[in-house]
Motif scaffolding. Sequence first.
Motif, PDB file in Angstrom:
ATOM      1  N   UNK A  66     -23.588 -39.379  16.357  1.00  0.00           N
ATOM      2  CA  UNK A  66     -23.468 -39.298  17.816  1.00  0.00           C
ATOM      3  C   UNK A  66     -23.615 -37.853  18.285  1.00  0.00           C
ATOM      4  N   UNK A  67     -23.052 -36.909  17.539  1.00  0.00           N
ATOM      5  CA  UNK A  67     -23.189 -35.496  17.894  1.00  0.00           C
ATOM      6  C   UNK A  67     -24.626 -35.030  17.826  1.00  0.00           C
ATOM      7  N   UNK A  68     -25.352 -35.463  16.793  1.00  0.00           N
ATOM      8  CA  UNK A  68     -26.763 -35.096  16.661  1.00  0.00           C
ATOM      9  C   UNK A  68     -27.572 -35.675  17.820  1.00  0.00           C
ATOM     10  N   UNK A  69     -27.289 -36.890  18.203  1.00  0.00           N
ATOM     11  CA  UNK A  69     -28.001 -37.516  19.323  1.00  0.00           C
ATOM     12  C   UNK A  69     -27.732 -36.748  20.616  1.00  0.00           C
ATOM     13  N   UNK A  70     -26.497 -36.364  20.848  1.00  0.00           N
ATOM     14  CA  UNK A  70     -26.156 -35.604  22.057  1.00  0.00           C
ATOM     15  C   UNK A  70     -26.893 -34.265  22.074  1.00  0.00           C
ATOM     16  N   UNK A  71     -26.925 -33.576  20.943  1.00  0.00           N
ATOM     17  CA  UNK A  71     -27.611 -32.284  20.865  1.00  0.00           C
ATOM     18  C   UNK A  71     -29.111 -32.464  21.100  1.00  0.00           C
ATOM     19  N   UNK A  72     -29.716 -33.495  20.521  1.00  0.00           N
ATOM     20  CA  UNK A  72     -31.148 -33.738  20.713  1.00  0.00           C
ATOM     21  C   UNK A  72     -31.477 -34.038  22.178  1.00  0.00           C
ATOM     22  N   UNK A  73     -30.645 -34.813  22.837  1.00  0.00           N
ATOM     23  CA  UNK A  73     -30.863 -35.119  24.254  1.00  0.00           C
ATOM     24  C   UNK A  73     -30.733 -33.845  25.092  1.00  0.00           C
ATOM     25  N   UNK A  74     -29.750 -33.014  24.787  1.00  0.00           N
ATOM     26  CA  UNK A  74     -29.557 -31.758  25.518  1.00  0.00           C
ATOM     27  C   UNK A  74     -30.751 -30.827  25.329  1.00  0.00           C
ATOM     28  N   UNK A  75     -31.184 -30.636  24.097  1.00  0.00           N
ATOM     29  CA  UNK A  75     -32.324 -29.758  23.815  1.00  0.00           C
ATOM     30  C   UNK A  75     -33.597 -30.317  24.471  1.00  0.00           C
ATOM     31  N   UNK A  76     -33.786 -31.616  24.420  1.00  0.00           N
ATOM     32  CA  UNK A  76     -34.943 -32.222  25.078  1.00  0.00           C
ATOM     33  C   UNK A  76     -34.935 -31.981  26.574  1.00  0.00           C
ATOM     34  N   UNK A  77     -33.788 -32.057  27.207  1.00  0.00           N
ATOM     35  CA  UNK A  77     -33.679 -31.792  28.638  1.00  0.00           C
ATOM     36  C   UNK A  77     -33.983 -30.345  28.984  1.00  0.00           C
ATOM     37  N   UNK A  78     -33.504 -29.416  28.153  1.00  0.00           N
ATOM     38  CA  UNK A  78     -33.781 -28.004  28.384  1.00  0.00           C
ATOM     39  C   UNK A  78     -35.280 -27.729  28.249  1.00  0.00           C
ATOM     40  N   UNK A  79     -35.898 -28.262  27.200  1.00  0.00           N
ATOM     41  CA  UNK A  79     -37.335 -28.064  26.995  1.00  0.00           C
ATOM     42  C   UNK A  79     -38.120 -28.660  28.156  1.00  0.00           C
ATOM     43  N   UNK A  80     -37.755 -29.844  28.591  1.00  0.00           N
ATOM     44  CA  UNK A  80     -38.454 -30.503  29.704  1.00  0.00           C
ATOM     45  C   UNK A  80     -38.349 -29.669  30.979  1.00  0.00           C
ATOM     46  N   UNK A  81     -37.175 -29.124  31.255  1.00  0.00           N
ATOM     47  CA  UNK A  81     -36.981 -28.312  32.446  1.00  0.00           C
ATOM     48  C   UNK A  81     -37.795 -27.027  32.380  1.00  0.00           C
ATOM     49  N   UNK A  82     -37.800 -26.372  31.237  1.00  0.00           N
ATOM     50  CA  UNK A  82     -38.564 -25.129  31.086  1.00  0.00           C
ATOM     51  C   UNK A  82     -40.050 -25.394  31.267  1.00  0.00           C
ATOM     52  N   UNK A  83     -40.557 -26.454  30.686  1.00  0.00           N
ATOM     53  CA  UNK A  83     -41.982 -26.779  30.816  1.00  0.00           C
ATOM     54  C   UNK A  83     -42.317 -27.091  32.268  1.00  0.00           C
ATOM     55  N   UNK A  84     -41.464 -27.821  32.955  1.00  0.00           N
ATOM     56  CA  UNK A  84     -41.716 -28.175  34.351  1.00  0.00           C
ATOM     57  C   UNK A  84     -41.732 -26.937  35.248  1.00  0.00           C
TER      58      UNK A  84
END
Length: 65
Positions: free
Chosen positions: A15-33
């Motif tokens: 569950x911790x790994x999933x939370x970290x992956x979702x957080x990192x994915x959101x940061x990457x998506x925001x930076x790209x946008x």
Amino acid sequence: MSVRADWESRGIAIAGVVVVLVFVGGVVRTVVRVRRRPAPPVVRTAEEADGDGPPARRPEESTRG
């Protein structure tokens, strides 16, 4: 109900790994946008249009939206 400590530890780790992956994915998506967002147009006054200098931005405008 029987509790297995090894399953609980694994479940929390997964569950911790999933939370970290979702957080990192959101940061990457925001930076790209933000990087794909077009720059605001350059506004030139009549005095600047007559001169040979580069166009200037209004003080309240930033270079990245």
